[in-house]
Design a protein around this motif. Structure first.
Motif, short mmCIF file in Angstrom:
data_model
loop_
_atom_site.label_atom_id
_atom_site.label_comp_id
_atom_site.label_asym_id
_atom_site.label_seq_id
_atom_site.Cartn_x
_atom_site.Cartn_y
_atom_site.Cartn_z
N GLY A 63 0.75 -1.48 0.16
CA GLY A 63 -0.21 0.04 -0.08
C GLY A 63 0.84 1.23 0.17
O GLY A 63 0.35 2.05 -0.12
N ILE A 64 2.00 1.06 -0.11
CA ILE A 64 3.18 2.69 -0.46
C ILE A 64 2.90 2.73 -1.77
O ILE A 64 3.06 2.64 -2.88
N PRO A 65 2.01 4.39 -1.81
CA PRO A 65 2.54 4.86 -3.41
C PRO A 65 3.79 4.12 -4.05
O PRO A 65 4.87 4.23 -3.38
N GLY A 66 3.65 4.74 -5.49
CA GLY A 66 4.43 4.52 -5.94
C GLY A 66 6.05 5.11 -5.75
O GLY A 66 7.13 4.57 -5.96
N ASN A 67 5.75 6.85 -5.96
CA ASN A 67 7.08 7.65 -5.44
C ASN A 67 7.88 6.99 -4.72
O ASN A 67 8.50 7.24 -4.92
N GLU A 68 6.75 7.00 -3.53
CA GLU A 68 7.50 6.05 -2.17
C GLU A 68 7.55 5.51 -2.17
O GLU A 68 9.04 4.90 -1.50
N ALA A 69 7.13 4.37 -2.65
CA ALA A 69 8.02 3.52 -2.44
C ALA A 69 9.63 3.17 -3.64
O ALA A 69 10.51 2.16 -3.16
N HIS A 70 9.32 3.68 -4.87
CA HIS A 70 11.03 3.44 -5.08
C HIS A 70 11.80 4.75 -4.43
O HIS A 70 12.85 3.83 -4.30
N ARG A 71 11.82 6.06 -3.56
CA ARG A 71 12.52 6.71 -3.03
C ARG A 71 12.78 5.52 -2.03
O ARG A 71 14.43 5.32 -1.42
N ARG A 72 12.35 4.85 -1.28
CA ARG A 72 12.61 4.05 0.25
C ARG A 72 13.55 3.14 -0.62
O ARG A 72 14.13 2.41 0.15
N SER A 73 12.89 2.52 -1.74
CA SER A 73 13.87 1.30 -2.58
C SER A 73 14.69 1.51 -2.32
O SER A 73 15.76 1.00 -2.18
N LEU A 74 15.51 2.47 -3.47
CA LEU A 74 16.82 3.18 -3.31
C LEU A 74 17.45 3.72 -2.18
O LEU A 74 18.34 3.25 -1.87
N ASP A 75 16.95 4.03 -1.14
CA ASP A 75 17.32 3.67 -0.08
C ASP A 75 18.48 3.06 0.94
O ASP A 75 18.84 1.92 1.55
N LEU A 76 17.01 1.92 0.50
CA LEU A 76 17.19 0.49 1.33
C LEU A 76 18.15 -0.21 0.15
O LEU A 76 19.18 -0.91 1.26
N LEU A 77 18.55 -0.07 -0.76
CA LEU A 77 19.25 -1.07 -1.26
C LEU A 77 19.99 -0.17 -1.61
O LEU A 77 21.34 -0.85 -1.11
N ASP A 78 21.11 0.54 -0.86
CA ASP A 78 22.50 1.27 -0.34
C ASP A 78 22.43 1.01 0.79
O ASP A 78 23.95 0.26 1.40
N LEU A 79 21.63 0.87 1.29
CA LEU A 79 21.71 0.24 3.42
C LEU A 79 22.35 -0.94 3.22
O LEU A 79 22.71 -1.43 3.78
N VAL A 80 21.44 -1.60 2.31
CA VAL A 80 22.22 -2.85 2.14
C VAL A 80 23.31 -3.61 1.06
O VAL A 80 23.79 -5.28 0.88
N GLY A 81 23.74 -2.40 0.65
CA GLY A 81 25.27 -2.82 -0.27
C GLY A 81 24.80 -3.25 -1.59
O GLY A 81 25.60 -3.54 -2.43
N LEU A 82 23.40 -2.55 -1.98
CA LEU A 82 22.94 -3.11 -3.61
C LEU A 82 22.95 -1.96 -4.14
O LEU A 82 22.23 -1.80 -5.53
N GLY A 83 23.32 -0.66 -4.09
CA GLY A 83 23.37 0.77 -4.64
C GLY A 83 23.69 0.27 -6.17
O GLY A 83 22.96 0.51 -6.76
N ASP A 84 24.55 -0.04 -6.16
CA ASP A 84 25.47 -0.56 -7.06
C ASP A 84 24.65 -1.46 -8.75
O ASP A 84 24.34 -0.89 -9.30
N SER A 85 23.96 -2.39 -7.77
CA SER A 85 22.95 -3.24 -8.57
C SER A 85 21.69 -2.88 -8.87
O SER A 85 20.38 -3.98 -9.14
N ALA A 86 21.08 -2.01 -8.44
CA ALA A 86 19.90 -1.58 -8.43
C ALA A 86 19.04 -2.10 -9.83
O ALA A 86 17.82 -2.62 -9.63
N ASN A 87 19.80 -1.78 -10.50
CA ASN A 87 18.64 -1.92 -12.30
C ASN A 87 19.63 -3.05 -12.59
O ASN A 87 18.96 -3.13 -13.92
N LYS A 88 19.82 -3.61 -12.28
CA LYS A 88 20.33 -5.11 -12.78
C LYS A 88 19.41 -6.16 -12.69
O LYS A 88 18.93 -6.09 -11.47
N ARG A 89 19.09 -6.68 -13.22
CA ARG A 89 17.95 -8.40 -13.06
C ARG A 89 17.78 -9.10 -12.10
O ARG A 89 19.61 -9.04 -11.62
N THR A 90 17.69 -9.10 -11.59
CA THR A 90 18.01 -10.07 -10.30
C THR A 90 18.48 -12.32 -11.10
O THR A 90 18.61 -12.77 -9.74
#
Lengths: 338, 335
Positions: free
Chosen positions: B107-134
């Motif tokens: 239920g998190i709106p799109g923009n907010e979800a996007h912002r949080r995701s980027l923050d969290l990816l940085d937090l867990v050390g995946l900031g550089d791989s954000a746009n890689k396919r899993t």
């Protein structure tokens, strides 16, 4: 890759998660994602190519043949140019609606056979189920997203056909024809929907995607190829030929036979489409000479045709809902493990 | 414990005649890190599934944040972040898309979800791989992404099933540090299951030892080791230069030192079990006898010993050993 400081998260956690996530929005989110997935997949491109090929092939054949068909004064349907475009053929290729009888199941099966089990095998299902998403919403979203694609596809093709017909022949389309063609399209979507719900059911019931695909294709083959043979054999065993003496017996025999055949969804579909696309068809069963006497071979009005096919349509819908209800039953209380 | 965040009451789950979880009672307080420790097949995952309402208990209740997980799973899932033992992601989507999708499902709106995701990816050390396919992600990267996914909904409780599986040792330390930090700073309640003793020891406030569907013991490590090894909770190993004979002349004299309970000699290593910390006395003893002490190692009993005490005497395991031995024998004889 070293982990970074907690600053990013702290900034985030100051606001708690929105508790008001309602089921409608989550449903839309899943549908959006599923549609995107389908559109990006090779599977849909292949199906699209296959369907487009048959459609344009059928259209080409009927267009090259249209002149003789329309000028045939014997045929009461000869004035319905656009219906003729969909149904006439020179014998080299079956018309589009007959093709759809084969292709529809393929389309439904291909879009649904791995709906749930592939997610389970990839370990995404358990993750998804750990989110506040209702389970029934998930299956419904899978169903609706595939159906949205099929619907869009069919309506596009049909509109293309009408457009091409307008350009090539220059004949204006009758409102009745539009109505009939659109009803036919909706019917085709319902027909694909049945196979879709069946394949989603199999995708829940079987853990392996290959098994569920095979099971769905098996059912499809059984109904298209073997069902008629089996029914003929069984009927012949129960009611030997020599017991049929009178004309009434024969009519009754055929009636029973046809009703049993109608258990197959493809038979329902072909009954319904034939009636809709050929307005002069007024009964789907055998008719005696007495019944025919006095009848003028003329097209039925749209509502009458619709009345004739109503049982078929409800049959298809009922079968779809049955598959769906069973899917719910299987999925709702199941334990999900990765 | 006035208001436990996780409260399991007589939780039981049977699969046919097999009791996977047997009358389990457990309370976990807010802000606590609880480690569920047990061998494979002990029923850890089943317990976790019941806490999330992903499977129904045969009897008993699982209350999470005061909500019954069986009858009201959706409410529980809004508050609980769960990372399964084998996390899978949509392989045709990027890490970022996967995270945003989960965010939107919560239920998190799109923009907010996007912002949080980027923050969290940085937090867990995946900031550089954000746009890689899993699909190109390694196991460890998926595990990190899994943690980010758990955090995106800003949960009150996080449940991690074997969270350190497949992460390299340095990564494990970071991962556990992060979990500890989150718990301390954000007041998150954490329940993690594992069979890696040292990791659990490192991070958990309290540990429950779980075997054969039952909670065998519960408490902090110190308490557990005291309860189990009331007599000899210290072990001192002394390495000497020259190997000692099996029947060493001074062994009786060594045993007479206060609180020494037993000793074992193997070549030039002497292991001494004692009830209190008498390391200086022991060293003095060796020096007085004119032996060259090369190393002294003292340790308190950790989870390893606790674990072994519980599971080594496990009947099932013994049977398994017996069986494998007989198979081995047969195989050798055939040759």
């Amino acid at each position: 890759m070293p982990m970074k400081s907690l600053a990013a998260f702290s900034k985030g956690t100051s606001i708690k998660s929105d508790p008001g996530a309602n089921p409608v929005t989550t449903f839309r989110v899943v549908v959006d994602k599923e549609v995107t997935d389908h559109i990006r997949s090779w599977r849909l491109i292949l199906l699209l190519a296959l369907l487009a090929l048959t459609f344009f092939g059928a259209l080409y054949v009927s267009l090259s043949n249209i002149k003789s068909v329309v000028s045939n004064a014997q045929d009461p349907d000869s004035t319905f140019l656009y219906l003729k475009l969909l149904t006439s053929t020179d014998g080299t290729m079956p018309p589009f609606h007959v093709f759809l009888n084969f292709l529809g199941p393929l389309l439904g099966i291909a879009l649904g056979f791995d709906a749930i089990n592939s997610e389970q095998n990839n370990g995404t299902l358990i993750r998804l189920m750990a989110q506040p998403v209702y389970r029934d919403n998930l299956i419904l979203a899978k169903f609706v997203s595939a159906l949205i694609l099929v619907g869009t596809l069919f309506f596009t093709l049909v509109l293309l056909m009408i457009g091409a017909g307008l350009c090539i022949t220059g004949v204006l389309i009758e409102p009745v024809e539009v109505l009939r063609i659109f009803t036919f399209t909706i019917l085709a979507v319902v027909y694909v929907g049945f196979w879709l719900s069946l394949s989603i059911l199999f995708s829940i019931a079987f853990k392996q995607t290959a098994t569920s695909a095979l099971a769905a294709i098996g059912v499809w083959l059984f109904f298209t190829v073997f069902y008629q043979i089996v029914v003929n054999l069984v009927m012949a065993a129960f009611i030997p030929r020599h017991t049929i003496q009178t004309e009434a017996d024969l009519v009754g025999y055929n009636e029973v036979m046809l009703n049993i055949l109608r258990l197959a969804p493809s038979q329902l579909f072909s009954d319904a489409t034939t009636t809709l696309l050929m307005p002069s068809v007024r009964s789907l069963g055998p008719m005696t000479m007495e019944q025919m006497a006095g009848a003028i071979p003329s097209p039925l009005p749209f509502t009458e045709s619709l009345m004739v096919v109503w049982p078929q349509v409800s049959g298809l819908l009922a079968a779809t809902f049955l598959c769906f209800a069973y899917s719910y039953y299987l999925f709702m209380r199941r334990e999900i493990r990765s | 414990m006035e208001n436990p965040v996780i409260d399991l009451k007589g939780l039981t789950k049977c699969y046919g005649s097999l009791k996977a979880v047997d009358d389990l009672n457990l309370k976990v307080e807010k802000g606590e890190i609880f480690g569920l420790l047990g061998p494979n097949g002990a029923g850890k995952t089943t317990t976790i599934l019941m806490m999330l309402g992903l499977t129904e208990p045969t009897s008993g209740k699982a209350l999470v944040c005061g909500i019954d997980a069986t009858t009201n799973p959706i409410l529980v899932k809004r508050k609980v972040g769960y990372m399964p033992d084998s996390v899978g992601f949509y392989e045709n989507m990027t890490a970022l898309e996967n995270l945003v999708y989960t965010g939107k499902l919560n239920g998190i709106p799109g923009n907010e979800a996007h912002r949080r995701s980027l923050d969290l990816l940085d937090l867990v050390g995946l900031g550089d791989s954000a746009n890689k396919r899993t699909s190109v992600f390694s196991r460890g990267m998926k595990q990190r992404l899994g943690l980010a996914e758990v955090l995106i909904k800003r949960p009150e409780v996080i449940i991690l099933d074997e969270p350190t599986l497949g992460i390299d040792p340095a990564g494990v330390k970071e991962f556990l540090d992060l979990i500890r930090q989150l718990s301390r700073e954000q007041g998150l309640t954490v329940l993690l299951s594992s069979h890696h003793l040292h990791q659990v020891q490192m991070v958990c406030d309290r540990v429950g030892i779980f075997a054969a569907g039952k909670m065998q013991m519960e408490g902090n490590i110190h308490k557990l080791s005291q309860a189990l090894f009331a007599e000899d909770s210290y072990s001192v190993s002394i390495t000497v230069r020259e190997p000692l004979p099996a029947s060493w002349e001074y062994s009786d004299e060594l045993r007479d030192i206060r609180d020494v309970r037993g000793l074992r000699i193997s070549e030039n290593l002497v292991q001494i079990a004692c009830a209190s910390d008498v390391t200086p006395d022991i060293v003095r003893f060796f020096v007085a006898k004119g032996l060259d002490v090369m190393g002294v190692h003292k340790r308190e009993f950790g989870l390893d010993e606790i674990y072994q005490k519980y599971f080594d005497n496990n009947l099932i395991e013994n049977n398994a050993h017996e069986k494998s031995r007989s198979i081995f024998k047969r195989y050798i004889h055939k040759k």
